[in-house]
Design a protein around this motif. Structure first.
Motif, short mmCIF file in Angstrom:
data_model
loop_
_atom_site.label_atom_id
_atom_site.label_comp_id
_atom_site.label_asym_id
_atom_site.label_seq_id
_atom_site.Cartn_x
_atom_site.Cartn_y
_atom_site.Cartn_z
N GLU A 107 10.58 78.16 61.02
CA GLU A 107 10.11 79.36 60.34
C GLU A 107 10.18 79.19 58.82
O GLU A 107 9.85 80.10 58.07
CB GLU A 107 10.93 80.56 60.81
CG GLU A 107 10.68 80.79 62.30
CD GLU A 107 11.46 81.94 62.87
OE1 GLU A 107 11.21 83.08 62.44
OE2 GLU A 107 12.32 81.69 63.74
N ARG A 108 10.60 78.00 58.42
CA ARG A 108 10.62 77.65 57.00
C ARG A 108 10.34 76.16 56.91
O ARG A 108 10.80 75.38 57.74
CB ARG A 108 11.97 77.99 56.39
CG ARG A 108 12.08 77.68 54.92
CD ARG A 108 13.35 78.24 54.35
NE ARG A 108 13.55 77.80 52.98
CZ ARG A 108 14.44 78.33 52.18
NH1 ARG A 108 15.22 79.31 52.60
NH2 ARG A 108 14.57 77.89 50.95
N LEU A 109 9.59 75.77 55.89
CA LEU A 109 9.26 74.37 55.65
C LEU A 109 9.67 74.01 54.24
O LEU A 109 9.29 74.70 53.28
CB LEU A 109 7.75 74.16 55.84
CG LEU A 109 7.21 72.78 55.50
CD1 LEU A 109 7.78 71.71 56.43
CD2 LEU A 109 5.68 72.78 55.58
N GLU A 110 10.46 72.96 54.13
CA GLU A 110 10.89 72.44 52.83
C GLU A 110 10.39 71.00 52.71
O GLU A 110 10.81 70.13 53.49
CB GLU A 110 12.42 72.46 52.71
CG GLU A 110 13.03 73.84 52.66
CD GLU A 110 12.78 74.56 51.35
OE1 GLU A 110 12.71 73.88 50.29
OE2 GLU A 110 12.66 75.79 51.38
N CYS A 111 9.48 70.76 51.79
CA CYS A 111 9.00 69.40 51.55
C CYS A 111 9.90 68.77 50.49
O CYS A 111 10.09 69.34 49.41
CB CYS A 111 7.55 69.41 51.12
SG CYS A 111 6.44 69.99 52.42
N ILE A 112 10.47 67.61 50.82
CA ILE A 112 11.39 66.93 49.92
C ILE A 112 10.92 65.49 49.71
O ILE A 112 10.12 64.97 50.50
CB ILE A 112 12.85 66.97 50.46
CG1 ILE A 112 12.94 66.36 51.86
CG2 ILE A 112 13.36 68.41 50.47
CD1 ILE A 112 14.35 66.30 52.43
N ASP A 113 11.42 64.86 48.66
CA ASP A 113 10.99 63.50 48.33
C ASP A 113 11.64 62.44 49.21
O ASP A 113 11.03 61.43 49.54
CB ASP A 113 11.28 63.20 46.87
CG ASP A 113 10.44 64.05 45.93
OD1 ASP A 113 9.30 64.42 46.31
OD2 ASP A 113 10.92 64.37 44.83
N VAL A 114 12.93 62.69 49.55
CA VAL A 114 13.67 61.70 50.33
C VAL A 114 14.71 62.42 51.18
O VAL A 114 15.28 63.43 50.76
CB VAL A 114 14.32 60.64 49.41
CG1 VAL A 114 15.35 61.25 48.49
CG2 VAL A 114 14.91 59.50 50.19
N MET A 115 14.94 61.91 52.39
CA MET A 115 15.97 62.47 53.26
C MET A 115 17.34 61.98 52.82
O MET A 115 17.52 60.79 52.59
CB MET A 115 15.78 62.02 54.72
CG MET A 115 14.71 62.71 55.48
SD MET A 115 15.11 64.41 55.82
CE MET A 115 13.52 64.94 56.42
N PRO A 116 18.31 62.89 52.70
CA PRO A 116 19.67 62.43 52.40
C PRO A 116 20.22 61.71 53.63
O PRO A 116 19.93 62.11 54.76
CB PRO A 116 20.42 63.74 52.13
CG PRO A 116 19.66 64.78 52.87
CD PRO A 116 18.22 64.33 52.86
N THR A 117 20.98 60.67 53.40
CA THR A 117 21.55 59.92 54.52
C THR A 117 23.07 59.85 54.40
O THR A 117 23.64 60.07 53.33
CB THR A 117 20.98 58.48 54.58
OG1 THR A 117 21.23 57.82 53.34
CG2 THR A 117 19.50 58.49 54.87
#
Length: 140
Positions: A107-117
């Motif tokens: 129900e929410r979309l967050e576009c990010i540059d890189v996934m935290p690992t």
């Protein structure tokens, strides 16, 4: 810490959620990652697997976000493929075409540059994503 994953009978308790169906063992994900939306369980690994098939998606992680009405709702963090874009409605249309139950849709979309690992493991740090989500919600 190893002793924590063994129960009193010596069985290893991985906290994986599994089901046995049609002669196959299906691993649905980790118990701690299950999103409970209004009493219905959403297994992020299931939704992530389907979202990874979207042509714009390079990487995805689905996490719970607190909600006053349902308890929790799903939020998708997505790293997009180069030159691609993705809107929440397009994502919902895609999941609908895959016959995913509507209550499982993010129900929410967050576009990010890189996934935290987590460290050098390469595993997505969902705790960091939930923290980021909480911080964003407090700012809004």
């Amino acid at each position: 810490m190893t002793a924590e994953v063994f129960d009193a009978d010596g069985w290893c308790t991985t906290e994986d959620v599994v089901k046995f169906d049609q002669g196959c063992l299906w691993i649905l994900g980790r118990q701690k990652d299950v999103i409970i939306r209004g009493g219905q369980n959403i297994y992020p690994a299931e939704v992530e697997g389907l979202m990874n098939e979207h042509p714009s998606v390079a990487a995805v992680a689905v996490v719970a976000m607190p909600d006053a009405e349902y308890g929790e709702r799903a939020c998708a963090f997505v790293v997009l493929r180069q030159g691609q874009s993705l809107a929440l409605e397009a994502l919902k249309d895609f999941l609908s075409s895959k016959k995913v139950a509507k209550f499982k849709w993010p129900e929410r979309l967050e576009c990010i540059d890189v996934m935290p690992t987590v460290g050098d493991s390469g595993k997505v740090d969902k705790k960091a994503l939930r923290t980021q989500l909480t911080a964003t919600a407090q700012i809004a």
